[in-house]
Design an enzyme around this catalytic site. Structure first.
Site, PDB file in Angstrom:
ATOM      1  N   HIS A 203      82.946  52.118  78.713  1.00  0.00           N
ATOM      2  CA  HIS A 203      81.737  52.391  79.211  1.00  0.00           C
ATOM      3  C   HIS A 203      81.488  53.760  79.936  1.00  0.00           C
ATOM      4  CE1 HIS A 203      81.474  47.593  79.837  1.00  0.00           C
ATOM      5  NE2 HIS A 203      80.509  48.299  78.938  1.00  0.00           N
ATOM      6  N   ARG A 480      90.657  49.675  67.726  1.00  0.00           N
ATOM      7  CA  ARG A 480      89.752  50.712  68.291  1.00  0.00           C
ATOM      8  C   ARG A 480      89.683  50.821  69.556  1.00  0.00           C
ATOM      9  NH1 ARG A 480      84.047  48.909  65.210  1.00  0.00           N
ATOM     10  NH2 ARG A 480      83.017  49.700  67.039  1.00  0.00           N
ATOM     11  N   CYS A 517      76.711  54.970  59.164  1.00  0.00           N
ATOM     12  CA  CYS A 517      76.120  54.648  60.400  1.00  0.00           C
ATOM     13  C   CYS A 517      77.204  54.767  61.591  1.00  0.00           C
ATOM     14  CB  CYS A 517      75.356  53.442  60.552  1.00  0.00           C
ATOM     15  SG  CYS A 517      76.281  51.871  59.993  1.00  0.00           S
TER      16      CYS A 517
HETATM   17  C1  PEP Z   1      81.217  50.927  62.287  1.00  0.00           C
HETATM   18  O1  PEP Z   1      82.111  50.115  62.318  1.00  0.00           O
HETATM   19  O2  PEP Z   1      81.470  52.211  62.103  1.00  0.00           O
HETATM   20  C2  PEP Z   1      79.883  50.508  63.011  1.00  0.00           C
HETATM   21  C3  PEP Z   1      78.715  51.185  62.877  1.00  0.00           C
HETATM   22  O3  PEP Z   1      79.805  49.302  63.286  1.00  0.00           O
HETATM   23  P1  PEP Z   1      80.217  48.852  64.864  1.00  0.00           P
HETATM   24  O4  PEP Z   1      80.774  50.059  65.671  1.00  0.00           O
HETATM   25  O5  PEP Z   1      79.072  47.960  65.601  1.00  0.00           O
HETATM   26  O6  PEP Z   1      81.446  48.076  64.381  1.00  0.00           O
HETATM   27 MG    MG Z   2      81.605  48.106  62.410  1.00  0.00          MG
END
Ligand code: PEP
Ligand code: MG
Length: 582
Positions: A203, A480, A517
């Site tokens: 955040h 992550r 993306c």
């Molecule tokens: C990704 O994993 O790069 C992605 C765009 O999806 P999210 O961050 O929503 O998992």
């Molecule tokens: Mg993803």
């Protein structure tokens, strides 16, 4: 003596200011007994502090910035939880009764109750309930600071982002900062944030980016290493902070900062300009959105359409699943508000994206990121998936809808999902529901297996979109959301770059479009490299569109391709640096 310290840069820009350390849960709490005659006044002092803390939090709740997508909902919900807890009897009544029975000051009564509640939460088996102890600590700290008159209040006369910064703005150094405190501090005109914990998706990071305040997270030991009041330079691009800089460093970073500000101011002129490189290659710039309001915001910032609409927010902060009609309404609203194409991702629940609405039951898995998440969950729960697919296909009657499947790991999985969508379409046709003639169905490439099998997948999928956030997590085997291994999260790792290139090449050979993306697509530091790897569609946070566009317009893509292919072969890190910084 000057000292360089490194963390993770999560919000770009240079800031120069003076260190202001924020005390977190480690406030110095005075403990003393009070006379019988003082008891009721002490109870009133506690009630007053509690009311003031609540009032402050309510003000902050009304000021959560817009345009943050799903994070906006999450942050508001986070503050709501604290507001509820602030009035919770288990906290407040126990404090009042211990002031009365033990004749102690309000601070020590609150500390006792906080510690007792934290101990209870720590015993809980469920990881989610165990984590509520953080809320107890945050809420108690807020009331304690009010009792101790150490609130993080808005200085009188400041009016948010437009406020004139103080002559020597503060660089806030803390262990971690709650969203509510970030909002208060941002509006008070601080220069930068440095925290010991948190990652690029925390955040702190999301809010700092939305206020355009440079920020570094994960700088372990920051509170010990910085001295209160000393000068500090923060480089949010590189994640470096220089404590006690000399005149030469100050002059260098002042001029770098002035250059950055001038460049930022010149970007608005690019809004209506197409993203075409110097050598004539047209690049498509799209937005990642999470709420219908984000779509308008994205178009205002120069995006040509939506490359990732995350639908999880519809399932968050509620006790029941959204119905097909409810989803249809929501998707139709967004589709109608987008001028170009809109790529809607089917439900990506699990791991870092948890909801309360009963989408999945059963015990918490040991490795949620490797478990029943995203498309796996949808295929396991056909009723859940059917409601969403029906709503999406129905919404396709209102615009250029593309459906994107998250976390595809094999051709068989893609085909199973695609067959499900085809069967749902047939059912809708029989019912006479209007739909677009063709709704492309694409695969997100975010699992290394999918990138490696991309030439096979390209024979079936209508398009690819590379989700680097997960692709990096799975390729490098780093969670992550785990702070401890954040330092290994490296988008430039040769394995990651090779998987990206393989995916683009497979898409080109199979004649299907390939977009990206993940966060990497919106980070201007990587734009040249990605152009060199052959990427022609970028989808990102709307706030990054213009800066990425500027780089594209200034680039010669054919020259970049030669560089990028060469460095993929050689793994030459100096060539990589040169490609990124030139
Ligand atoms: C990704 O994993 O790069 C992605 C765009 O999806 P999210 O961050 O929503 O998992
Ligand atoms: Mg993803």
């Amino acid at each position: 003596m000057s000292l360089w310290l490194n963390g993770i840069g999560v919000s770009r820009g240079i800031a120069i200011g003076r260190v202001q350390k924020l005390s977190g849960g480690d406030l110095e709490i005075p403990e003393y007994t009070i006379a019988e005659a003082e008891v009721e006044a002490e109870v009133a002092r506690f009630a007053d502090a509690q009311a003031r803390a609540r009032e402050q939090l309510e003000q902050v709740r009304a000021q959560v910035p817009v345009g943050l997508g799903g994070a906006q909902n999450e942050i508001a919900a986070f503050i709501d939880t604290h507001l509820l807890m602030m009035d919770d009897r288990s906290l407040t009544e126990a404090v009042v009764s211990s002031i009365r029975s033990s004749r102690i000051n309000a601070e020590s009564a609150l500390k006792r109750q906080r510690d007792a509640l934290v101990a209870v939460f720590e015993q809980m088996d469920d990881a989610y309930l165990r984590s509520r102890k953080d809320d107890v600590q945050h809420v108690s700290a807020r009331i304690l600071r009010t009792l101790l008159k150490q609130e993080r209040s808005l200085p009188v006369g400041t009016t948010g982002a437009a406020a004139e910064p103080a002559p020597e703005p503060n660089v806030i150094v803390a262990d971690d900062i709650t969203p509510a405190d970030i909002i208060l501090l941002a509006q008070a005109g601080v220069a930068a944030f440095i925290t010991e914990y948190g990652g690029p998706l925390s955040h702190t990071a999301i809010l700092a980016r939305s206020y355009s305040i440079p920020a570094i997270v994960g700088l372990h030991g920051a509170r010990r290493l910085f001295k209160d009041g000393e000068a500090v330079i923060v480089d949010g691009d590189l994640g470096h902070a220089l404590a006690d800089p000399d005149e030469q460093a100050l002059a260098f970073f002042r001029s770098k900062r002035a250059g950055q500000l001038a460049r930022r101011a010149s970007l608005s002129g690019l809004r209506d300009q197409p993203a075409i490189s110097r050598d004539g290659v047209k690049i498509r710039l799209l937005a990642n959105i999470e709420l219908s309001e984000d779509a308008t915001h994205a178009a205002d910032l120069g995006a040509e359409g939506v490359g990732l609409y995350r639908t999880e927010f519809l399932y968050m902060n509620r006790k029941t699943l959204p119905t097909e009609d409810e989803q249809y309404e929501a998707y139709s609203r967004v589709v109608a508000s987008v001028k170009g194409p809109i790529t809607i991702r089917t439900l990506d629940l699990g791991a870092d994206k948890q909801v309360d609405s009963g989408a999945r039951s059963g015990p918490t898995p040991n490795n949620p990121a490797l478990g029943l998440r995203a498309i796996r969950l949808c295929l396991k729960e056909p009723d859940l998936f059917r409601a969403q697919v029906r709503a999406l296909l129905r919404a396709s009657a209102h615009g250029d809808v593309h459906i994107m499947l998250p976390m595809i790991s094999s051709v068989a999985e893609y085909r199973q999902a695609k067959n499900f969508i085809d069967a749902t379409r047939e059912q809708l046709s029989r019912e006479g529901q209007p739909m677009a003639k063709h709704v492309p169905v694409g695969a997100m490439i975010e699992v290394p297996a999918a990138a490696l099998a991309a030439p096979l997948l390209a024979k079936h999928a209508d398009f690819f979109s590379i989700g680097t956030n997960d692709l990096i997590q799975y390729t490098l085997a780093i969670d992550r959301v785990d702070d401890e291994v954040n330092y290994l999260y490296d988008p430039l790792h040769p394995a990651v770059l090779r998987l990206i290139r393989m995916t683009i090449e497979a898409g080109d050979r199979g004649r299907i479009p390939v977009a990206m993306c993940g966060e990497m697509a919106g980070d201007p530091r990587y734009t040249r490299l990605l152009l060199g790897l052959g990427l022609t569609e970028f989808s990102m946070h709307p706030a990054s569109v213009l800066e990425v566009k500027r780089i594209i317009i200034e680039s010669d893509i054919h020259a970049l391709r030669a560089h990028a292919m060469n460095l993929l072969e050689t793994g030459d890190s100096q060539a990589l640096e040169a490609l990124m910084s030139d």
